[in-house]
Design an enzyme around this catalytic site. Structure first.
Site, PDB file in Angstrom:
ATOM      1  N   SER A  22       0.845  -1.378   0.027  1.00 20.89           N
ATOM      2  CA  SER A  22      -0.214  -0.117   0.048  1.00 20.89           C
ATOM      3  C   SER A  22       0.812   1.426  -0.157  1.00 20.89           C
ATOM      4  CB  SER A  22      -0.933   0.015   1.207  1.00 20.89           C
ATOM      5  OG  SER A  22      -2.089  -1.004   0.876  1.00 20.89           O
ATOM      6  N   LYS A  71      -9.978  -5.776  10.343  1.00 26.62           N
ATOM      7  CA  LYS A  71     -11.100  -5.364   9.177  1.00 26.62           C
ATOM      8  C   LYS A  71     -12.559  -5.270   9.917  1.00 26.62           C
ATOM      9  CE  LYS A  71      -8.866  -5.835   4.928  1.00 26.62           C
ATOM     10  NZ  LYS A  71      -9.054  -6.539   3.629  1.00 26.62           N
ATOM     11  N   GLY A 134     -14.107 -15.792   3.019  1.00 23.01           N
ATOM     12  CA  GLY A 134     -14.076 -14.319   3.261  1.00 23.01           C
ATOM     13  C   GLY A 134     -14.227 -13.464   2.228  1.00 23.01           C
ATOM     14  N   TYR A 228      -3.524 -12.684  -7.507  1.00 25.52           N
ATOM     15  CA  TYR A 228      -2.671 -11.746  -8.358  1.00 25.52           C
ATOM     16  C   TYR A 228      -1.132 -12.443  -8.363  1.00 25.52           C
ATOM     17  CZ  TYR A 228      -1.657  -9.294  -3.903  1.00 25.52           C
ATOM     18  OH  TYR A 228      -1.383  -8.709  -2.775  1.00 25.52           O
TER      19      TYR A 228
HETATM   20  P1  NAP Z   1     -10.914 -18.321   2.661  1.00 27.16           P
HETATM   21  O1  NAP Z   1     -11.888 -17.492   3.565  1.00 27.16           O
HETATM   22  O2  NAP Z   1      -9.782 -19.019   3.328  1.00 27.16           O
HETATM   23  O3  NAP Z   1     -11.792 -19.090   1.487  1.00 27.16           O
HETATM   24  C1  NAP Z   1     -11.066 -20.142   0.849  1.00 27.16           C
HETATM   25  C2  NAP Z   1     -12.126 -20.612  -0.299  1.00 27.16           C
HETATM   26  O4  NAP Z   1     -11.201 -21.440  -1.000  1.00 27.16           O
HETATM   27  C3  NAP Z   1     -13.099 -21.465   0.160  1.00 27.16           C
HETATM   28  O5  NAP Z   1     -14.236 -21.243  -0.806  1.00 27.16           O
HETATM   29  C4  NAP Z   1     -12.661 -22.783   0.142  1.00 27.16           C
HETATM   30  O6  NAP Z   1     -13.651 -23.835  -0.151  1.00 27.16           O
HETATM   31  C5  NAP Z   1     -12.110 -22.706  -1.358  1.00 27.16           C
HETATM   32  N1  NAP Z   1     -10.884 -23.803  -1.115  1.00 27.16           N
HETATM   33  C6  NAP Z   1      -9.630 -23.756  -0.701  1.00 27.16           C
HETATM   34  N2  NAP Z   1      -8.907 -24.777  -0.884  1.00 27.16           N
HETATM   35  C7  NAP Z   1      -9.514 -25.610  -1.753  1.00 27.16           C
HETATM   36  C8  NAP Z   1      -9.478 -26.729  -2.519  1.00 27.16           C
HETATM   37  N3  NAP Z   1      -8.572 -27.561  -2.378  1.00 27.16           N
HETATM   38  N4  NAP Z   1     -10.530 -27.237  -3.436  1.00 27.16           N
HETATM   39  C9  NAP Z   1     -11.685 -26.532  -3.620  1.00 27.16           C
HETATM   40  N5  NAP Z   1     -11.784 -25.296  -2.901  1.00 27.16           N
HETATM   41  C10 NAP Z   1     -11.008 -24.840  -2.002  1.00 27.16           C
HETATM   42  O7  NAP Z   1      -9.916 -17.189   1.843  1.00 27.16           O
HETATM   43  P2  NAP Z   1     -10.287 -15.702   1.222  1.00 27.16           P
HETATM   44  O8  NAP Z   1      -9.911 -14.767   2.216  1.00 27.16           O
HETATM   45  O9  NAP Z   1     -11.824 -15.796   0.940  1.00 27.16           O
HETATM   46  O10 NAP Z   1      -9.412 -15.574  -0.031  1.00 27.16           O
HETATM   47  C11 NAP Z   1      -9.761 -16.176  -1.023  1.00 27.16           C
HETATM   48  C12 NAP Z   1      -8.740 -15.699  -2.260  1.00 27.16           C
HETATM   49  O11 NAP Z   1      -8.930 -14.472  -2.586  1.00 27.16           O
HETATM   50  C13 NAP Z   1      -7.305 -16.207  -1.796  1.00 27.16           C
HETATM   51  O12 NAP Z   1      -6.553 -16.545  -2.814  1.00 27.16           O
HETATM   52  C14 NAP Z   1      -6.691 -14.641  -1.622  1.00 27.16           C
HETATM   53  O13 NAP Z   1      -5.451 -14.595  -1.966  1.00 27.16           O
HETATM   54  C15 NAP Z   1      -7.825 -13.941  -2.639  1.00 27.16           C
HETATM   55  N6  NAP Z   1      -7.819 -12.564  -2.078  1.00 27.16           N
HETATM   56  C16 NAP Z   1      -7.277 -11.417  -3.195  1.00 27.16           C
HETATM   57  C17 NAP Z   1      -7.427  -9.845  -2.606  1.00 27.16           C
HETATM   58  C18 NAP Z   1      -6.972  -8.918  -3.177  1.00 27.16           C
HETATM   59  O14 NAP Z   1      -6.729  -7.967  -2.978  1.00 27.16           O
HETATM   60  N7  NAP Z   1      -6.764  -9.222  -4.974  1.00 27.16           N
HETATM   61  C19 NAP Z   1      -8.074  -9.792  -1.333  1.00 27.16           C
HETATM   62  C20 NAP Z   1      -8.491 -10.742  -0.752  1.00 27.16           C
HETATM   63  C21 NAP Z   1      -8.420 -12.064  -0.983  1.00 27.16           C
HETATM   64  P3  NAP Z   1     -14.100 -24.569   1.407  1.00 27.16           P
HETATM   65  O15 NAP Z   1     -15.203 -23.565   1.933  1.00 27.16           O
HETATM   66  O16 NAP Z   1     -14.922 -25.690   0.847  1.00 27.16           O
HETATM   67  O17 NAP Z   1     -13.086 -24.935   2.483  1.00 27.16           O
END
Ligand code: NAP
Length: 285
Positions: A22, A71, A134, A228
């Protein structure tokens, strides 16, 4: 930059905070726009965010970002909260107002801006969300806010998809259909905007992808991967191979910062400057 008696301070509260990109976003914009502003990381431990917000206000800090683990915890210490951030239950941007700070979720309004800039209009479109964690939950609120027609939430664990769908539908009135990921072939035969919100494919597992059936990708008009790193995930490769446009999560990161900067300074950041900041983010990764 020259720091003098008129320099305004903005910053990021997080734990850990050392990895943040940031400062690159905000200090580059400030420099290019000729603003006397500096953006710094603040290491704030869990449980201390209330003291940090109070201290920031008394120190005349112009604006703050909040990241993990603050957050949600920061919300009770705000003077006001934007309705989208309130629905999501997460705030990443604090804007100084009379007597305290107003909280916003520019992670989501930033993703909305990234979509607009890429020519993706959600209103009236059918959307697929892959994942129900999330990030996906917040994206579901954004899609509802942007008046998507139907939002399909596909997740490995169906119960979580249902939980998110029920909550977002209840709070927003949007039409949301939860499905197990394995049922993707039951999606209606039409074109979708798809947001990949699982952590599958995140570096170092660059070769993993949540779905690998080309038929699925042929139904996509646009694919957005929140990941990313790597820049070109397998998901994005499959989108392009099967005729869909796409972009990655770096634009979400970029525009959450841009929108925060605009709120703090009551300015509009131009496209050329956004591109310059994006190049710096790519170099810094
Ligand atoms: P999270 O709450 O841990 O959720 C993970 C998600 O991925 C759940 O839906 C989970 O499914 C699924 N998942 C994980 N491993 C899996 C597998 N082997 N097979 C099938 N589904 C699987 O994580 P989050 O905070 O939502 O973040 C998710 C992604 O968004 C991350 O890659 C993060 O880097 C990215 N992100 C990017 C930004 C940005 O600024 N660009 C911001 C936030 C997040 P289940 O519910 O079945 O476990």
């Amino acid at each position: 930059m020259t720091i003098d008696g008129k320099t305004r301070v903005c910053g990021l509260m997080g734990d850990p905070v050392e990895h943040t990109l940031s400062p690159i976003i905000h200090n580059t914009i400030a420099e290019h726009m000729g603003h006397n502003l500096v953006y710094v990381p603040f290491h704030v431990k869990k449980g201390q965010v209330g003291d940090a917000v109070k201290g920031a206000y008394e120190l005349n800090v112009l604006g703050m970002n909040a990241t993990v683990p603050h957050k949600s915890d920061v919300i009770p210490f705000l003077k006001e909260i934007d309705p989208l951030a309130e629905n999501i239950g997460a705030v990443n941007t604090l804007v100084r107002i009379d007597g305290g700070y107003k909280g916003y979720n520019t992670d989501m309004t930033g993703l909305g801006r990234a979509m607009e800039k890429e020519g993706v209009n959600i209103a009236g479109k059918d959307v697929i969300l892959l994942g129900a964690g999330g990030a996906a939950r917040a994206v579901a609120f954004l899609m509802a806010d942007r008046k998507a027609d139907t939002i399909f939430i596909l997740n490995r664990t169906y119960e979580k998809a249902k939980e998110v769908a029920d909550e977002v539908a209840l709070k927003t009135g949007a039409r949301i259909i939860p499905m197990p990921m394995s049922d993707y072939e039951k999606l209606p035969l039409k074109k979708f905007v798809c947001v990949q919100s699982t952590s599958v494919g995140l570096h170092p597992n660059d070769e993993d992808v949540i779905l690998d059936d080309p038929a699925f990708y042929q139904q996509l008009e646009v694919g957005i991967d929140l990941i990313y790193k790597p820049a070109e995930t397998k998901f994005l490769q499959l989108c392009r191979k099967n005729g869909a446009n796409g972009f990655n999560g770096l634009k979400m990161l970029l525009y959450q910062g841009v929108v925060a900067y605009e709120l703090w300074n009551d300015v509009s950041v131009g496209d050329e400057l956004c591109k310059a900041v994006e190049r710096k983010l790519i170099e810094a990764q």
